[in-house]
Design a protein around this motif. Structure first.
Motif, PDB file in Angstrom:
ATOM      1  N   LEU A  21       0.682  -1.451   0.178  1.00 39.51           N
ATOM      2  CA  LEU A  21       0.401  -0.211   0.043  1.00 39.51           C
ATOM      3  C   LEU A  21       0.738   1.122  -0.016  1.00 39.51           C
ATOM      4  CD1 LEU A  21      -2.735  -0.681   2.572  1.00 39.51           C
ATOM      5  CD2 LEU A  21      -3.251  -0.748  -0.003  1.00 39.51           C
ATOM      6  N   TYR A  22       1.855   1.261   0.343  1.00 35.04           N
ATOM      7  CA  TYR A  22       2.640   2.273   0.636  1.00 35.04           C
ATOM      8  C   TYR A  22       3.092   2.425  -0.359  1.00 35.04           C
ATOM      9  CZ  TYR A  22       6.025   5.383   2.875  1.00 35.04           C
ATOM     10  OH  TYR A  22       7.276   6.329   2.911  1.00 35.04           O
ATOM     11  N   GLY A  23       3.553   1.663  -1.656  1.00 34.66           N
ATOM     12  CA  GLY A  23       4.072   1.902  -2.653  1.00 34.66           C
ATOM     13  C   GLY A  23       3.167   2.569  -3.584  1.00 34.66           C
ATOM     14  N   THR A  24       2.308   2.536  -3.874  1.00 36.72           N
ATOM     15  CA  THR A  24       1.357   1.956  -4.205  1.00 36.72           C
ATOM     16  C   THR A  24       0.138   3.631  -4.615  1.00 36.72           C
ATOM     17  OG1 THR A  24       0.949  -0.276  -4.566  1.00 36.72           O
ATOM     18  CG2 THR A  24      -0.675   0.568  -5.232  1.00 36.72           C
ATOM     19  N   VAL A  25      -0.022   3.596  -2.905  1.00 40.60           N
ATOM     20  CA  VAL A  25      -0.789   4.315  -2.720  1.00 40.60           C
ATOM     21  C   VAL A  25      -0.560   6.237  -3.258  1.00 40.60           C
ATOM     22  CG1 VAL A  25      -2.217   5.726  -0.872  1.00 40.60           C
ATOM     23  CG2 VAL A  25      -2.277   2.932  -1.036  1.00 40.60           C
ATOM     24  N   LYS A  26      -0.968   7.023  -3.349  1.00 41.13           N
ATOM     25  CA  LYS A  26      -0.709   8.227  -3.819  1.00 41.13           C
ATOM     26  C   LYS A  26      -1.109   9.136  -3.022  1.00 41.13           C
ATOM     27  CE  LYS A  26       0.354   7.227  -8.912  1.00 41.13           C
ATOM     28  NZ  LYS A  26       0.122   7.241 -10.434  1.00 41.13           N
ATOM     29  N   GLU A  27      -0.816  10.409  -2.424  1.00 42.52           N
ATOM     30  CA  GLU A  27      -0.803  11.481  -1.581  1.00 42.52           C
ATOM     31  C   GLU A  27      -2.963  12.205  -2.286  1.00 42.52           C
ATOM     32  OE1 GLU A  27       0.524  14.558   1.479  1.00 42.52           O
ATOM     33  OE2 GLU A  27       2.082  13.401  -0.023  1.00 42.52           O
ATOM     34  N   ASN A  28      -3.237  12.647  -1.364  1.00 44.37           N
ATOM     35  CA  ASN A  28      -4.167  12.945  -1.524  1.00 44.37           C
ATOM     36  C   ASN A  28      -5.478  12.452  -2.828  1.00 44.37           C
ATOM     37  OD1 ASN A  28      -4.050  15.620  -0.674  1.00 44.37           O
ATOM     38  ND2 ASN A  28      -2.163  16.631  -1.574  1.00 44.37           N
ATOM     39  N   ASP A  30      -8.258   8.821  -2.751  1.00 46.09           N
ATOM     40  CA  ASP A  30      -9.455   7.961  -2.710  1.00 46.09           C
ATOM     41  C   ASP A  30      -9.496   6.602  -3.020  1.00 46.09           C
ATOM     42  OD1 ASP A  30     -10.069  10.197  -0.556  1.00 46.09           O
ATOM     43  OD2 ASP A  30     -10.917  10.359  -2.439  1.00 46.09           O
ATOM     44  N   TYR A  31      -8.832   5.643  -2.176  1.00 47.34           N
ATOM     45  CA  TYR A  31      -9.365   4.438  -3.112  1.00 47.34           C
ATOM     46  C   TYR A  31      -9.853   3.316  -1.799  1.00 47.34           C
ATOM     47  CZ  TYR A  31      -4.739   5.806  -4.656  1.00 47.34           C
ATOM     48  OH  TYR A  31      -3.561   5.919  -5.573  1.00 47.34           O
ATOM     49  N   ILE A  32     -10.722   2.060  -2.251  1.00 47.49           N
ATOM     50  CA  ILE A  32     -11.061   1.531  -2.255  1.00 47.49           C
ATOM     51  C   ILE A  32      -9.807   0.056  -1.759  1.00 47.49           C
ATOM     52  CG2 ILE A  32     -13.523   0.099  -2.065  1.00 47.49           C
ATOM     53  CD1 ILE A  32     -14.509   2.063  -3.398  1.00 47.49           C
ATOM     54  N   LEU A  45      -8.540  -0.509  -5.392  1.00 50.01           N
ATOM     55  CA  LEU A  45      -9.240   0.621  -6.491  1.00 50.01           C
ATOM     56  C   LEU A  45      -9.116   1.809  -5.969  1.00 50.01           C
ATOM     57  CD1 LEU A  45     -12.730  -1.953  -6.362  1.00 50.01           C
ATOM     58  CD2 LEU A  45     -10.713  -2.021  -7.965  1.00 50.01           C
ATOM     59  N   ARG A  46      -8.914   2.685  -7.589  1.00 50.18           N
ATOM     60  CA  ARG A  46      -9.340   3.796  -7.287  1.00 50.18           C
ATOM     61  C   ARG A  46     -10.533   4.243  -6.943  1.00 50.18           C
ATOM     62  NH1 ARG A  46      -6.585   8.875 -10.573  1.00 50.18           N
ATOM     63  NH2 ARG A  46      -7.309  10.423  -8.570  1.00 50.18           N
ATOM     64  N   ALA A  47     -10.491   5.339  -6.227  1.00 48.64           N
ATOM     65  CA  ALA A  47     -12.784   5.480  -5.829  1.00 48.64           C
ATOM     66  C   ALA A  47     -12.360   7.011  -6.453  1.00 48.64           C
ATOM     67  CB  ALA A  47     -12.636   5.665  -4.433  1.00 48.64           C
ATOM     68  N   GLU A  48     -13.972   7.442  -6.557  1.00 51.11           N
ATOM     69  CA  GLU A  48     -14.196   9.267  -7.086  1.00 51.11           C
ATOM     70  C   GLU A  48     -13.962   9.641  -6.310  1.00 51.11           C
ATOM     71  OE1 GLU A  48     -14.339  10.447  -9.854  1.00 51.11           O
ATOM     72  OE2 GLU A  48     -13.684   7.897 -11.230  1.00 51.11           O
ATOM     73  N   SER A  49     -14.578   9.581  -4.669  1.00 54.08           N
ATOM     74  CA  SER A  49     -14.442  10.107  -3.628  1.00 54.08           C
ATOM     75  C   SER A  49     -14.101   9.176  -1.941  1.00 54.08           C
ATOM     76  CB  SER A  49     -15.264  10.802  -3.866  1.00 54.08           C
ATOM     77  OG  SER A  49     -16.759   9.683  -3.065  1.00 54.08           O
TER      78      SER A  49
END
Length: 61
Positions: A21-28, A30-32, A45-49
């Protein structure tokens, strides 16, 4: 089922997931994160909000 749960294995899995997660998630953004039962895997999954359930929970804290 005696000695079925192994704490070290659980912590090693958690470490792998958190590093992924730390290497994949981008700041600002939203994800599920969801578990896909038939395939026994995690999907990010990338989320709209941010989902309302999370927003509501954070507001309660």
């Amino acid at each position: 089922m005696k000695n079925y749960w192994q704490g070290g294995v659980c912590l090693a899995f958690a470490d792998e997931v958190l590093c992924w997660l730390y290497g994949t998630v981008k700041e600002n953004e939203d994800y599920i994160l969801q578990f896909v039962p038939p395939f026994h895997r995690l999907e990010l999954l990338r989320a709209e909000s941010c989902p309302d359930a999370i927003t509501d929970h954070v507001e309660q804290i």
